[in-house]
Motif scaffolding. Structure first.
Motif, PDB file in Angstrom:
ATOM      1  N   LEU A 168      -1.141   0.653  -7.464  1.00 35.85           N
ATOM      2  CA  LEU A 168      -2.262  -0.094  -6.882  1.00 35.85           C
ATOM      3  C   LEU A 168      -2.558  -1.404  -7.607  1.00 35.85           C
ATOM      4  O   LEU A 168      -3.657  -1.938  -7.501  1.00 35.85           O
ATOM      5  CB  LEU A 168      -3.528   0.779  -6.828  1.00 35.85           C
ATOM      6  N   SER A 189      -5.699   2.818 -11.214  1.00 34.96           N
ATOM      7  CA  SER A 189      -5.342   4.088 -10.576  1.00 34.96           C
ATOM      8  C   SER A 189      -5.534   5.256 -11.530  1.00 34.96           C
ATOM      9  O   SER A 189      -5.717   5.068 -12.744  1.00 34.96           O
ATOM     10  CB  SER A 189      -3.881   4.041 -10.114  1.00 34.96           C
ATOM     11  N   VAL A 224      -3.720  -0.532  -1.460  1.00 32.67           N
ATOM     12  CA  VAL A 224      -4.983   0.162  -1.191  1.00 32.67           C
ATOM     13  C   VAL A 224      -5.338   0.026   0.286  1.00 32.67           C
ATOM     14  O   VAL A 224      -5.743   1.003   0.938  1.00 32.67           O
ATOM     15  CB  VAL A 224      -6.115  -0.397  -2.070  1.00 32.67           C
ATOM     16  N   ARG A 243      -8.252   5.041  -5.647  1.00 34.52           N
ATOM     17  CA  ARG A 243      -7.994   4.634  -7.031  1.00 34.52           C
ATOM     18  C   ARG A 243      -8.280   5.763  -8.025  1.00 34.52           C
ATOM     19  O   ARG A 243      -7.728   5.777  -9.128  1.00 34.52           O
ATOM     20  CB  ARG A 243      -8.835   3.407  -7.385  1.00 34.52           C
TER      21      ARG A 243
END
Length: 623
Positions: free
Chosen positions: A487, A125, A493, A543
């Motif tokens: 994440l 991330s 996600v 991300r």
């Protein structure tokens, strides 16, 4: 730079009164404007700083660390009992005039009123931000994050609190905590009074703004087209306009509201610019006795006869506990800190995770009756506390939706910001507070040159990923390591991608087509290899430019002693250490679906009551 931006950096000094016959009306107007400007950020709204009067070995009944949203609430409640001698220590200073102006809330991040935390670099991330880091704002000022946040007030879903009870946290189900929300609340949105959903006898003003622009109706009409209901109040799922902690165009932070009410009490002392370096703990008795605190050029020891209460927030509370020898033995030992109690402090960090720059161009009809003359707006605000500076625009329009079929439990929150064509302020603030790369910012600025820009903030509410707060060094003056673990679970996600797809459907509705809505291809350098709007593009975008939702919790998790991740019990007492409690959002086991400020005040109200109940019970037992 606009006049709005200029105001932040060049505050007007306040002159003495102007007298004389010539031009009396003009001079009276000028005096009035100056006087109104000087009411903002006034120290008179807060207790007098007692830091200089504190001396080594002073003794109080209670010492509270952190005058933020929870700490201010706790301190005011304990001090309302005149027999309690209360000391409140705050590392920051008094709020600035800028902090009182609702429209400038974004400009407070990355200033002296913010701790300016940032995440560690990650492979999962924050990849597309400068230096590969997300910025994590947290208020370093009286009122804490309630002084720099967006002033939204929502409690969050009932079932989340009920889940706390299911984990063994007796007294924390929604029906148990609801009265403590109401203890703070003073509802002033008259259209909601008959519903009796909120308290009316508290100190915290709750009002509601409605942006009178076509874009508001477009968003709500589009929600209805997608099958969502629109409500007149906070709801479990659907769209509504949230309450805000704004009164007559001025922010109402927790310190102003709660400490201000008791600012003249002789038994309440507040010290600013007071950095607590460690909690003083009797190693034999395993109980907290006081604190070591740096005030100016002095470091002194202060003592608490009854309790030390840590209310420093989800990052600084675990930091302070670990500096004091309460935390994971292996981690503390690696830094040369003697472990007094081996416990999982700093673990279980959870946050809402947000994709902040889903951008949509809309035509001129989205914003009618638009006046952005800086001089006029400054006059409207300083003369009457009206105009665009007195509000946060679309900020309080919220959609709670679920990506799961027929579910009443939301997992995505939608928020909205409308940026007028050729804006010279808001987008620049976005670039700064989100740490955006130049190319990403430029694509947004280019889209804004000829069109109004709607930014949709898509927030994941029940992230499965979790992180931790750790010490970087054993110096209290160094920032800790913040690794939110964003994440790290792939499911996060996927759910956020589904939330983005909901917004894409929203801007394809008939309501948005009337505004010639067109999605903007935001240039994210790391994602250029992916075709725009594909799953791969969005996953890459998430991300790269996904970031904090500003709601960090769980680092001093509340739970039973058998829970290996818990730090405090349901009475908020630290496991294994006497005379020590944590009372702030770090104790929250799992994030609510609401704005964290409301929960922070509730924890403060309930925590104070638990403290008083305990000492009342001791008193009753003795006599």
């Amino acid at each position: 730079m606009t006049a709005f931006g200029l105001y932040q950096h060049q505050p007007i000094s306040c002159p003495s009164s102007v007298t004389g016959d010539a031009g009396i009306f003009f001079l009276t107007l000028i005096n009035t404007l100056f006087a109104n400007q000087c009411e903002l950020g006034s120290k008179d709204d807060y207790p007098v700083d007692a830091g200089a009067a504190l001396v080594d070995n002073d003794v109080f009944d209670f010492i509270i660390i952190g005058a933020g949203t929870s700490g201010s609430t706790v301190a005011s409640k304990l001090a309302s009992n005149s027999t309690n001698k209360v000391l409140l220590l705050e590392a920051g200073g008094y709020p600035s005039p800028t902090s009182d102006i609702p429209a400038f809330h974004l400009s407070l991040q990355e200033t002296i009123e913010d701790w300016q935390f940032h995440t560690e670099k990650s492979n999962n991330s924050c990849l597309g931000f400068k230096n590969g880091r997300c910025l994590i704002p947290s208020g370093r000022v009286l009122g804490g994050s309630s002084t720099i946040n967006s002033m939204l007030y929502t409690r969050g879903g009932k079932h989340v609190y009920n889940a706390w009870l299911e984990e063994g946290n007796i007294g924390w189900a929604y029906q148990d905590v609801s009265p403590y929300f109401k203890k703070s609340e003073k509802l002033e949105a008259h259209e909601l009074l008959t519903a009796k959903l909120y308290g009316t006898e508290g100190l915290l003003p709750l009002t509601r703004n409605r942006l009178h622009q076509p874009i508001r109706n477009t968003i709500l009409d589009s929600a209805k087209e997608l099958g969502y209901k629109v409500y007149n109040h906070e709801t479990q799922i659907g769209f509504f306009e949230a309450l805000q902690t704004i009164k007559k165009g001025v922010r109402q932070n927790a310190a102003k509201v709660f400490l201000g009410e008791y600012k003249s009490l002789p038994n309440l002392k507040v010290a600013t610019e007071a950095l607590v370096e460690k909690i003083i703990i009797d190693k034999d008795l395993k109980e907290a006795n006081g604190v070591k605190v740096n005030i100016g050029d002095r470091t002194i020891s202060l003592y608490a006869e009854k309790e030390v209460i840590v209310s420093a927030g989800a990052i600084n509370s675990p930091k302070l506990l670990m500096l004091s020898g309460i935390g994971p033995r292996e981690h503390l030992g690696s830094l040369g800190i003697d472990t007094i109690h081996d416990i999982k402090v700093g673990n279980n960090l959870k946050d809402h995770f947000m994709y902040p720059i889903f951008a949509v161009k809309v035509n001129e009809s989205a914003m009618k009756y638009l006046s952005l003359n800086p001089t006029e707006e400054l006059y409207r605000y300083f003369a009457n506390r009206e105009g665009i500076l007195s509000t946060t625009g679309l900020n309080n329009l919220i959609g709670l939706v679920s990506t799961k079929n027929h579910s009443m439990d939301p997992n995505i929150k939608l928020g909205y910001t409308i940026i007028p064509r050729q804006d010279a302020f808001i987008l620049t603030q976005y670039k700064r507070i989100f740490n955006l790369e130049e190319a990403t910012f430029k694509s947004l600025a280019d889209a804004n040159k000829n069109s109004h820009l709607l930014l949709v903030h898509i927030t994941l509410l029940d992230a499965k990923s979790r992180g931790q707060v750790m010490l970087k060094t054993k110096s209290p003056h160094d920032k800790p390591i913040v690794d939110p673990g964003y994440l790290s679970e792939e499911v996060d996600v996927e759910v956020l991608l589904q939330g983005i797809r909901i917004v894409e459907k929203q801007i394809e509705t008939t309501s948005f087509r009337k505004l010639s809505a067109k999605q903007v291809h935001v240039d994210i350098p790391n994602c250029r290899k992916h075709k725009f709007k594909t799953d791969d593009y969005w996953k890459c975008a998430i991300r790269n430019v996904g970031t904090t939702g500003y709601h960090l919790v769980g680092t001093c998790k509340m739970g039973l002693s058998i829970d290996p991740h818990s730090v405090v019990d349901p009475l908020l007492k630290v496991h294994g250490v006497g005379k020590l409690r944590v009372v702030d959002t770090s104790v929250i086991p799992t994030n609510t679906y609401g704005e964290l400020a409301a929960a922070a005040m509730m924890v403060g109200q309930k925590g104070a009551q638990l403290i008083m109940n305990g000492f009342d019970a001791i008193k009753h037992f003795r006599f």
